[in-house]
Write an enzyme that holds these catalytic residues in place. Sequence first.
Site, PDB file in Angstrom:
ATOM      1  N   SER A  58     -19.698 -42.476   1.442  1.00 24.84           N
ATOM      2  CA  SER A  58     -20.167 -40.893   1.960  1.00 24.84           C
ATOM      3  C   SER A  58     -21.551 -41.102   2.687  1.00 24.84           C
ATOM      4  CB  SER A  58     -20.063 -40.526   0.894  1.00 24.84           C
ATOM      5  OG  SER A  58     -20.612 -38.962   1.483  1.00 24.84           O
ATOM      6  N   HIS A  66     -22.481 -36.373   8.666  1.00 22.36           N
ATOM      7  CA  HIS A  66     -21.807 -36.492   7.390  1.00 22.36           C
ATOM      8  C   HIS A  66     -20.670 -36.722   7.426  1.00 22.36           C
ATOM      9  CE1 HIS A  66     -18.587 -34.429   4.683  1.00 22.36           C
ATOM     10  NE2 HIS A  66     -19.497 -35.683   3.727  1.00 22.36           N
ATOM     11  N   ASN A  84     -17.423 -39.099   5.298  1.00 24.15           N
ATOM     12  CA  ASN A  84     -16.993 -38.838   4.143  1.00 24.15           C
ATOM     13  C   ASN A  84     -15.202 -39.511   4.360  1.00 24.15           C
ATOM     14  OD1 ASN A  84     -15.079 -38.280   1.448  1.00 24.15           O
ATOM     15  ND2 ASN A  84     -17.144 -38.444   1.041  1.00 24.15           N
ATOM     16  N   TYR A  85     -14.982 -40.604   3.254  1.00 20.95           N
ATOM     17  CA  TYR A  85     -13.707 -41.081   3.690  1.00 20.95           C
ATOM     18  C   TYR A  85     -13.704 -41.844   2.100  1.00 20.95           C
ATOM     19  CZ  TYR A  85     -14.229 -39.622   8.265  1.00 20.95           C
ATOM     20  OH  TYR A  85     -14.053 -39.584   9.531  1.00 20.95           O
ATOM     21  N   ARG A  86     -12.431 -41.356   1.438  1.00 22.58           N
ATOM     22  CA  ARG A  86     -11.733 -41.243   0.075  1.00 22.58           C
ATOM     23  C   ARG A  86     -10.399 -41.697  -0.408  1.00 22.58           C
ATOM     24  NH1 ARG A  86     -13.358 -36.289   1.619  1.00 22.58           N
ATOM     25  NH2 ARG A  86     -12.074 -35.036   0.974  1.00 22.58           N
ATOM     26  N   GLY A  92     -19.413 -39.052 -16.483  1.00 22.48           N
ATOM     27  CA  GLY A  92     -19.770 -40.203 -16.268  1.00 22.48           C
ATOM     28  C   GLY A  92     -20.437 -40.579 -14.643  1.00 22.48           C
ATOM     29  N   SER A  93     -20.518 -39.418 -13.925  1.00 23.95           N
ATOM     30  CA  SER A  93     -20.526 -39.890 -13.075  1.00 23.95           C
ATOM     31  C   SER A  93     -22.521 -39.545 -12.927  1.00 23.95           C
ATOM     32  CB  SER A  93     -20.855 -38.338 -11.945  1.00 23.95           C
ATOM     33  OG  SER A  93     -19.299 -37.946 -11.696  1.00 23.95           O
ATOM     34  N   ARG A  94     -22.442 -40.269 -11.063  1.00 25.94           N
ATOM     35  CA  ARG A  94     -24.196 -40.581 -11.718  1.00 25.94           C
ATOM     36  C   ARG A  94     -25.010 -39.644 -10.658  1.00 25.94           C
ATOM     37  NH1 ARG A  94     -27.331 -44.121  -8.007  1.00 25.94           N
ATOM     38  NH2 ARG A  94     -29.224 -45.065  -9.221  1.00 25.94           N
TER      39      ARG A  94
END
Length: 386
Positions: A177, A191, A193-195, A344-346
């Site tokens: 991202s 912007h 984002n590829y997921r 736990g996400s940053r």
Amino acid sequence: MSHTSQGWISFKRCCKVFLAAGTVVVIGDLVGGGVSRFPRAEMASKISKVEEGEGDIRERCKTLMSPPVTDIKVLEERKDAMSTRMEMVIMETQASFCKALEEVDGGTFKVDRWSRKEGGGGISCVMQDGKHFEKAGVNVSVVSGYLTEEAAKQMRSRGKVLKGKDGKLPFCAMGVSSVIHPKNPHIPTVHFNYRYFEIEEADGSKQWWFGGGTDLTPVYIDLEDAAHFHNTLKSACDKHNPKYYSDFKKWCDNYFYIRHRGETRGIGGIFFDDLDSPNQEEVFNFVKSCAKTVVPCYLPIVYKHLNDSFTPEEKDWQQVRRGRYVEFNLVYDRGVKFGLATPGSRIESILMSLPLTARWEYMHEPTKGTKEAKMLEVLRNPKEWI
């Protein structure tokens, strides 16, 4: 210097960046031949192999900004798994885009590796207060664990029928991202984002899907820029399905819509989510094609406006538009919502998309007939650019 000369210089600079980043470019086809020493058939064969993700993983890792999130030995052991192939794609996308931006700016990205005790981690590349970019971030994350109840509800609200075991849903999610906030108001924010997402259900079966897109948020309308950006994305889509561009362009306009303002965030691009047909291999190849456009759809626009002058009033308008960007990301963006709901996400990486500076003016409305008013009219009434 003429626009033609500037465009040619920009093209040569971009090609230099592509090659430095390890990306294959068919220069012979673009400039009329005579550059490549490879016969056309041999070059096509080599490109095909690269696009299929073939090649030694350890060698490919030498071009990255950082070693992959997953240990290289593990990637080599399961090199044919979709999770491995996608992780390499997002790592290479991060590297090619970062190196392209460093070439423009003259600055360097801070590479920040982070881990998550629940499983996985990520690599955040951020360049802040550069010569041309106020804030440029390109993040990779590869995380695993169990979906929380809140995150599972979000999936179900999107039509996913998920059956966990003892209330648990093992998942693996990964993506790249990026959000780029230039200093010059005549250079748009971009912007992408590829997921990839994978969930294991109670019976051991797996659900998988891909999502992503690329969109442009200019402060001022430039018809040539808009056409270039959308044409580049359309070319990538058309290689896979003639309906993809029109369908995903509409999806983008609808998704990046700030409902409480009655306006879109920018001039769109493409956006898709939960894509799981016709089959995994075809969707993966489509996502790869989209990821390969992030440099050629944006860098020529950056070079074109790199030395444009601007007024304090134009800078103020940029700050107001950034305020709208913040509103969308914090109120509507699915990625931000999912990240904040995942243990736990940053947080620093999730909120990397926010600009360093923005502005909220009470009851702000541009004067009729101005460039600012024309920009707002487009945002309130999305149009076709090609």
